[in-house]
Scaffold this active site. Structure first.
Site, PDB file in Angstrom:
ATOM      1  N   LYS A  34       0.854  -1.198   0.000  1.00  0.00           N
ATOM      2  CA  LYS A  34       0.000   0.000   0.000  1.00  0.00           C
ATOM      3  C   LYS A  34       0.891   1.250   0.000  1.00  0.00           C
ATOM      4  O   LYS A  34       2.112   1.141   0.192  1.00  0.00           O
ATOM      5  CB  LYS A  34      -0.899  -0.026   1.232  1.00  0.00           C
ATOM      6  CG  LYS A  34      -0.097   0.124   2.511  1.00  0.00           C
ATOM      7  CD  LYS A  34      -0.912  -0.174   3.746  1.00  0.00           C
ATOM      8  CE  LYS A  34      -0.048   0.131   4.960  1.00  0.00           C
ATOM      9  NZ  LYS A  34      -0.571  -0.488   6.185  1.00  0.00           N
ATOM     10  N   ARG A 130      -9.612   0.823  15.637  1.00  0.00           N
ATOM     11  CA  ARG A 130      -9.883   1.424  14.331  1.00  0.00           C
ATOM     12  C   ARG A 130     -10.791   0.431  13.619  1.00  0.00           C
ATOM     13  O   ARG A 130     -11.896   0.231  14.117  1.00  0.00           O
ATOM     14  CB  ARG A 130      -8.632   1.881  13.575  1.00  0.00           C
ATOM     15  CG  ARG A 130      -7.448   0.944  13.538  1.00  0.00           C
ATOM     16  CD  ARG A 130      -6.316   1.476  12.652  1.00  0.00           C
ATOM     17  NE  ARG A 130      -5.756   0.424  11.841  1.00  0.00           N
ATOM     18  CZ  ARG A 130      -4.649   0.532  11.123  1.00  0.00           C
ATOM     19  NH1 ARG A 130      -3.989   1.669  11.083  1.00  0.00           N
ATOM     20  NH2 ARG A 130      -4.195  -0.468  10.418  1.00  0.00           N
ATOM     21  N   TYR A 268      11.309  32.631   0.074  1.00  0.00           N
ATOM     22  CA  TYR A 268      10.104  33.207   0.674  1.00  0.00           C
ATOM     23  C   TYR A 268      10.311  33.524   2.150  1.00  0.00           C
ATOM     24  O   TYR A 268      10.894  32.722   2.894  1.00  0.00           O
ATOM     25  CB  TYR A 268       8.940  32.218   0.588  1.00  0.00           C
ATOM     26  CG  TYR A 268       8.383  32.029  -0.792  1.00  0.00           C
ATOM     27  CD1 TYR A 268       7.974  33.104  -1.573  1.00  0.00           C
ATOM     28  CD2 TYR A 268       8.231  30.738  -1.312  1.00  0.00           C
ATOM     29  CE1 TYR A 268       7.442  32.903  -2.839  1.00  0.00           C
ATOM     30  CE2 TYR A 268       7.700  30.535  -2.568  1.00  0.00           C
ATOM     31  CZ  TYR A 268       7.313  31.623  -3.326  1.00  0.00           C
ATOM     32  OH  TYR A 268       6.778  31.416  -4.564  1.00  0.00           O
ATOM     33  N   MET A 316       7.035  25.079  -3.231  1.00  0.00           N
ATOM     34  CA  MET A 316       6.193  23.986  -3.731  1.00  0.00           C
ATOM     35  C   MET A 316       6.980  23.062  -4.661  1.00  0.00           C
ATOM     36  O   MET A 316       6.880  21.838  -4.560  1.00  0.00           O
ATOM     37  CB  MET A 316       4.964  24.553  -4.448  1.00  0.00           C
ATOM     38  CG  MET A 316       3.946  23.488  -4.783  1.00  0.00           C
ATOM     39  SD  MET A 316       2.480  24.129  -5.600  1.00  0.00           S
ATOM     40  CE  MET A 316       1.715  25.083  -4.309  1.00  0.00           C
TER      41      MET A 316
HETATM   42  C1  LIG Z   1       0.371  -1.455   6.673  1.00  0.00           C
HETATM   43  C2  LIG Z   1      -0.119  -2.577   7.439  1.00  0.00           C
HETATM   44  C3  LIG Z   1       0.761  -3.518   7.971  1.00  0.00           C
HETATM   45  C4  LIG Z   1       2.267  -3.379   7.880  1.00  0.00           C
HETATM   46  O1  LIG Z   1       2.765  -2.609   8.945  1.00  0.00           O
HETATM   47  P1  LIG Z   1       4.351  -2.363   9.122  1.00  0.00           P
HETATM   48  O2  LIG Z   1       4.490  -1.720  10.444  1.00  0.00           O
HETATM   49  O3  LIG Z   1       4.754  -1.453   8.001  1.00  0.00           O
HETATM   50  O4  LIG Z   1       5.004  -3.674   9.006  1.00  0.00           O
HETATM   51  C5  LIG Z   1       0.226  -4.618   8.610  1.00  0.00           C
HETATM   52  N1  LIG Z   1      -1.106  -4.762   8.738  1.00  0.00           N
HETATM   53  C6  LIG Z   1      -1.989  -3.864   8.257  1.00  0.00           C
HETATM   54  C7  LIG Z   1      -3.440  -4.079   8.438  1.00  0.00           C
HETATM   55  C8  LIG Z   1      -1.534  -2.751   7.600  1.00  0.00           C
HETATM   56  O5  LIG Z   1      -2.397  -1.846   7.140  1.00  0.00           O
END
Ligand SMILES: *Cc1c(COP(=O)(O)O)cnc(C)c1O
Length: 377
Positions: A34, A130, A268, A316
């Site tokens: 991700k 969460r 700036y 930027m």
């Molecule tokens: C991103 C993620 C991980 C990986 O976490 P790291 O600390 O980068 O190893 C594991 N489980 C879920 C659900 C995640 O979203």
């Protein structure tokens, strides 16, 4: 190219193999790709991990599944984020295993009647608050899935809240106990939980014996430690052997070099004033690219193995650096913004401390439009 990210494919693969080698036999390894593979380039990293023996890939969103399938990546995909009802059909067609924490998701899947039963993982809440359902609701959802002709209970998952932020792992161990109790309860009711998985990088490194059936590892596969606390805990806990190698180098080219007299303001807000005649190099990156504005007047970059400090505010799309002491710097010189150059290196952790952040955010926020270049070694 004015700016690009070099990705050391062998480093990604060596990291994955080193992390896998520390796990019990049979544990599946699902690197997380991700966040554009933590900034390393979704497809570049996915291909590297696939070739190094990853069992699945963790993604967060549907577009990532589409991109990976279009690129010919065929590994099973475990989608850790929520999928909107209208996107479920496509997610299943792309072969995603889904995490579920809403009964409505199962309703929608049953209404779709997919050709192949949907592979679902129930997310149980153990203390992160969460995504996830409390144990009772999670069990009921698991029972519904087991009874559904449209779905298969492929796994049960939870997520740690407090492994990497501390060396006191009491809270995390409580979460693990709750998760194991949930799995036991399913077992006693005759429900096959499928893959039980909870471990991120820090937990996989610190407690390989508790990795259960699968680990979801992100940051460590990219060669970074989850935190200093995790590194300390690993050293104290006998994981001195584990070597991780950062895989990412962010570079750009100098687009102008000029002389600025002493006493001139730079950038700036006139936040910096030269104290001496200064050779100034102009770089074609700024906060839009992920070069955080917090680096203004604080960071340095590397040119020909020498440090060049950032002068004035990061803009930027532009940043100015002092190359008075780097006489070789000229138009088109290569600049290292993050990563190693000669004996010098700017680590993601150093970068993060300048920017008031963490390594995860720094690499993930390098703009996706910047080309990722796969390199061997
Ligand atoms: C991103 C993620 C991980 C990986 O976490 P790291 O600390 O980068 O190893 C594991 N489980 C879920 C659900 C995640 O979203």
């Amino acid at each position: 190219m004015l700016t690009w990210v070099d990705v050391d494919v062998s480093a990604l693969q060596d990291n994955l193999r080193a992390l896998s080698a520390g796990l019990p036999d049979g544990a599946l390894v699902a690197p997380a790709v991700k966040g554009n593979a933590y900034g390393h380039g979704l497809v570049v990293a996915a291909r590297a991990f696939a070739a190094a023996g990853a069992d699945k890939l963790c993604i967060n969103a549907l577009y990532e599944a589409r991109t990976l399938r279009d690129a010919g990546v065929q590994l099973p995909l475990y989608l850790v984020g929520h999928v909107a009802t209208e996107d479920l059909a496509q997610a299943l067609e792309l072969g995603c295993e889904l995490v579920v924490f809403n009964g409505e998701t199962l309703d929608a899947i049953e209404a779709l009647a997919p050709d192949v039963p949907a592979q679902l993982h129930v997310k149980v809440e153990t203390g992160n608050n969460r995504q996830g359902l409390g144990p009772d609701a999670a069990r009921l959802l698991a029972e519904r899935i087991v009874g559904s002709p449209r779905a298969v209970l492929a796994g049960v998952a939870s997520h740690y809240a407090n492994v990497e932020d501390t060396t006191d792992h009491g809270y995390a161990k409580d979460q693990l106990r709750r998760f194991l109790a949930f799995c036991d309860d399913l077992g006693q009711r005759g429900i096959d939980a499928g893959l039980r998985h909870m471990s991120n990088s820090a937990a996989s490194i610190l407690w390989p014996e508790h990795c259960l059936d699968m680990v979801r590892i992100g940051i460590s596969a990219y060669g970074m430690w989850p935190s200093r606390e995790t590194l300390v805990a690993a050293l104290l806990g006998g994981r001195k052997d584990l070597e991780l190698r950062p895989a990412l180098t962010w570079k750009c080219r100098v687009v102008q070099v000029k002389e600025v007299p002493a006493g001139e303001f730079i950038g700036y807000g006139c936040s910096y004033r030269t104290t001496h005649r200064t050779r100034l190099a102009i770089l074609p990156v700024g906060y839009y690219d992920g070069y955080d504005r917090g680096l203004s007047n604080v960071a340095h970059v590397l040119i020909d193995g020498h440090r060049a400090p950032v002068r004035g505010r990061v803009c930027m799309n532009i940043t100015m650096v002092d190359v008075t002491d780097v006489p070789s710097a000229r138009l088109d010189s290569h600049v290292t913004l993050l990563g190693a150059d000669g004996d010098e290196a700017i680590t993601a952790e150093q970068f993060a401390s300048w920017a008031g952040s963490i390594n995860y955010e720094i690499v993930a926020r390098i703009n996706d439009r910047i080309p990722r270049v796969a390199r061997q070694g």
